[in-house]
Write a protein that holds these residues in place. Structure first.
Motif, PDB file in Angstrom:
ATOM      1  N   THR A  16       0.835  -1.197   0.000  1.00  0.00           N
ATOM      2  CA  THR A  16       0.000   0.000   0.000  1.00  0.00           C
ATOM      3  C   THR A  16       0.871   1.249   0.000  1.00  0.00           C
ATOM      4  OG1 THR A  16      -0.199   0.089   2.403  1.00  0.00           O
ATOM      5  CG2 THR A  16      -1.906  -1.128   1.215  1.00  0.00           C
ATOM      6  N   ALA A  17       0.292   2.325  -0.494  1.00  0.00           N
ATOM      7  CA  ALA A  17       0.991   3.614  -0.523  1.00  0.00           C
ATOM      8  C   ALA A  17      -0.020   4.706  -0.202  1.00  0.00           C
ATOM      9  CB  ALA A  17       1.601   3.862  -1.909  1.00  0.00           C
ATOM     10  N   VAL A  18       0.493   5.844   0.246  1.00  0.00           N
ATOM     11  CA  VAL A  18      -0.341   7.023   0.445  1.00  0.00           C
ATOM     12  C   VAL A  18       0.030   8.011  -0.647  1.00  0.00           C
ATOM     13  CG1 VAL A  18      -0.953   8.919   1.971  1.00  0.00           C
ATOM     14  CG2 VAL A  18      -0.547   6.636   2.916  1.00  0.00           C
ATOM     15  N   ILE A  19      -0.972   8.462  -1.388  1.00  0.00           N
ATOM     16  CA  ILE A  19      -0.790   9.388  -2.504  1.00  0.00           C
ATOM     17  C   ILE A  19      -1.288  10.770  -2.086  1.00  0.00           C
ATOM     18  CG2 ILE A  19      -1.427   9.932  -4.904  1.00  0.00           C
ATOM     19  CD1 ILE A  19       0.078   7.377  -4.887  1.00  0.00           C
ATOM     20  N   GLN A  20      -0.475  11.790  -2.317  1.00  0.00           N
ATOM     21  CA  GLN A  20      -0.862  13.171  -2.032  1.00  0.00           C
ATOM     22  C   GLN A  20      -1.324  13.834  -3.321  1.00  0.00           C
ATOM     23  OE1 GLN A  20      -0.662  15.104   1.032  1.00  0.00           O
ATOM     24  NE2 GLN A  20      -1.990  16.325  -0.278  1.00  0.00           N
ATOM     25  N   TYR A  21      -2.568  14.306  -3.290  1.00  0.00           N
ATOM     26  CA  TYR A  21      -3.134  15.095  -4.371  1.00  0.00           C
ATOM     27  C   TYR A  21      -3.223  16.545  -3.888  1.00  0.00           C
ATOM     28  CZ  TYR A  21      -4.463  10.591  -6.383  1.00  0.00           C
ATOM     29  OH  TYR A  21      -4.438   9.334  -6.920  1.00  0.00           O
ATOM     30  N   PRO A  22      -3.552  17.483  -4.762  1.00  0.00           N
ATOM     31  CA  PRO A  22      -3.600  18.877  -4.318  1.00  0.00           C
ATOM     32  C   PRO A  22      -4.521  19.138  -3.117  1.00  0.00           C
ATOM     33  CG  PRO A  22      -3.601  18.805  -6.697  1.00  0.00           C
ATOM     34  CD  PRO A  22      -3.724  17.384  -6.210  1.00  0.00           C
ATOM     35  N   HIS A  23      -5.643  18.436  -3.013  1.00  0.00           N
ATOM     36  CA  HIS A  23      -6.587  18.736  -1.943  1.00  0.00           C
ATOM     37  C   HIS A  23      -6.904  17.555  -1.039  1.00  0.00           C
ATOM     38  CE1 HIS A  23      -7.209  22.636  -3.726  1.00  0.00           C
ATOM     39  NE2 HIS A  23      -7.404  22.046  -4.895  1.00  0.00           N
ATOM     40  N   GLU A  24      -6.195  16.446  -1.178  1.00  0.00           N
ATOM     41  CA  GLU A  24      -6.467  15.279  -0.347  1.00  0.00           C
ATOM     42  C   GLU A  24      -5.337  14.254  -0.439  1.00  0.00           C
ATOM     43  OE1 GLU A  24      -9.857  12.964  -1.649  1.00  0.00           O
ATOM     44  OE2 GLU A  24      -9.280  13.188  -3.735  1.00  0.00           O
ATOM     45  N   THR A  25      -5.361  13.299   0.477  1.00  0.00           N
ATOM     46  CA  THR A  25      -4.474  12.146   0.401  1.00  0.00           C
ATOM     47  C   THR A  25      -5.352  10.900   0.370  1.00  0.00           C
ATOM     48  OG1 THR A  25      -4.258  11.986   2.802  1.00  0.00           O
ATOM     49  CG2 THR A  25      -2.565  13.249   1.649  1.00  0.00           C
ATOM     50  N   ARG A  26      -4.828   9.861  -0.273  1.00  0.00           N
ATOM     51  CA  ARG A  26      -5.566   8.595  -0.358  1.00  0.00           C
ATOM     52  C   ARG A  26      -4.612   7.428  -0.198  1.00  0.00           C
ATOM     53  NH1 ARG A  26     -10.412   8.746  -4.721  1.00  0.00           N
ATOM     54  NH2 ARG A  26     -11.332  10.672  -3.967  1.00  0.00           N
ATOM     55  N   GLU A  27      -5.101   6.380   0.442  1.00  0.00           N
ATOM     56  CA  GLU A  27      -4.341   5.139   0.545  1.00  0.00           C
ATOM     57  C   GLU A  27      -4.729   4.267  -0.638  1.00  0.00           C
ATOM     58  OE1 GLU A  27      -2.905   2.376   4.102  1.00  0.00           O
ATOM     59  OE2 GLU A  27      -5.078   2.418   3.862  1.00  0.00           O
ATOM     60  N   VAL A  28      -3.726   3.710  -1.326  1.00  0.00           N
ATOM     61  CA  VAL A  28      -3.968   2.922  -2.535  1.00  0.00           C
ATOM     62  C   VAL A  28      -3.141   1.645  -2.511  1.00  0.00           C
ATOM     63  CG1 VAL A  28      -4.481   4.984  -3.900  1.00  0.00           C
ATOM     64  CG2 VAL A  28      -2.151   4.102  -3.857  1.00  0.00           C
ATOM     65  N   LEU A  29      -3.506   0.721  -3.380  1.00  0.00           N
ATOM     66  CA  LEU A  29      -2.762  -0.524  -3.557  1.00  0.00           C
ATOM     67  C   LEU A  29      -1.664  -0.296  -4.583  1.00  0.00           C
ATOM     68  CD1 LEU A  29      -2.584  -3.577  -2.974  1.00  0.00           C
ATOM     69  CD2 LEU A  29      -4.157  -3.927  -4.883  1.00  0.00           C
ATOM     70  N   VAL A  30      -0.455  -0.778  -4.288  1.00  0.00           N
ATOM     71  CA  VAL A  30       0.680  -0.566  -5.190  1.00  0.00           C
ATOM     72  C   VAL A  30       0.739  -1.624  -6.275  1.00  0.00           C
ATOM     73  CG1 VAL A  30       3.193  -0.383  -5.327  1.00  0.00           C
ATOM     74  CG2 VAL A  30       1.996   0.608  -3.388  1.00  0.00           C
ATOM     75  N   SER A  31       0.177  -2.775  -6.083  1.00  0.00           N
ATOM     76  CA  SER A  31       0.225  -3.907  -7.017  1.00  0.00           C
ATOM     77  C   SER A  31       1.664  -4.348  -7.240  1.00  0.00           C
ATOM     78  CB  SER A  31      -0.520  -3.609  -8.321  1.00  0.00           C
ATOM     79  OG  SER A  31       0.174  -2.697  -9.130  1.00  0.00           O
ATOM     80  N   ASP A  32       2.034  -4.642  -8.474  1.00  0.00           N
ATOM     81  CA  ASP A  32       3.373  -5.172  -8.759  1.00  0.00           C
ATOM     82  C   ASP A  32       4.392  -4.102  -9.131  1.00  0.00           C
ATOM     83  OD1 ASP A  32       2.556  -7.765  -8.251  1.00  0.00           O
ATOM     84  OD2 ASP A  32       1.927  -8.101 -10.305  1.00  0.00           O
ATOM     85  N   LEU A  33       3.994  -2.857  -9.150  1.00  0.00           N
ATOM     86  CA  LEU A  33       4.928  -1.787  -9.512  1.00  0.00           C
ATOM     87  C   LEU A  33       5.888  -1.512  -8.366  1.00  0.00           C
ATOM     88  CD1 LEU A  33       2.393   0.643 -11.186  1.00  0.00           C
ATOM     89  CD2 LEU A  33       3.941  -0.936 -12.311  1.00  0.00           C
ATOM     90  N   ARG A  34       7.076  -1.102  -8.684  1.00  0.00           N
ATOM     91  CA  ARG A  34       8.079  -0.779  -7.670  1.00  0.00           C
ATOM     92  C   ARG A  34       7.995   0.710  -7.336  1.00  0.00           C
ATOM     93  NH1 ARG A  34      11.445  -5.150  -7.022  1.00  0.00           N
ATOM     94  NH2 ARG A  34      11.416  -6.614  -8.748  1.00  0.00           N
ATOM     95  N   ALA A  35       6.994   1.050  -6.569  1.00  0.00           N
ATOM     96  CA  ALA A  35       6.760   2.444  -6.200  1.00  0.00           C
ATOM     97  C   ALA A  35       7.590   2.798  -4.971  1.00  0.00           C
ATOM     98  CB  ALA A  35       5.285   2.650  -5.902  1.00  0.00           C
TER      99      ALA A  35
END
Length: 69
Positions: A16-35
């Protein structure tokens, strides 16, 4: 068809990762990518589908700003 706004990864923990957008943050699944923290990503339905270069992310953000203004 889904469209996505690029966000910046601010933390990664396992699949999982936390993504920062201009007006919010969201927790997302990273899947197979090397983020990693600091990467720019496109997310579809809560899953990172593509890691972007900073140039791609900034270009996409600018295009969105033009569409939304």
């Amino acid at each position: 068809m889904c469209i996505a706004f690029p966000g910046k990864i601010i933390s990664v923990s396992g699949k999982t990762a936390v993504i920062q957008y201009p007006h919010e943050t969201r927790e997302v699944l990273v899947s197979d990518l090397r983020a990693k923290v600091g990467d720019w990503a496109l997310v579809q339905m809560g899953i990172v589908v593509k890691i972007l270069s900073e140039e791609e992310a900034k270009s996409s953000q600018q295009a969105w700003k033009e569409v939304l203004s």
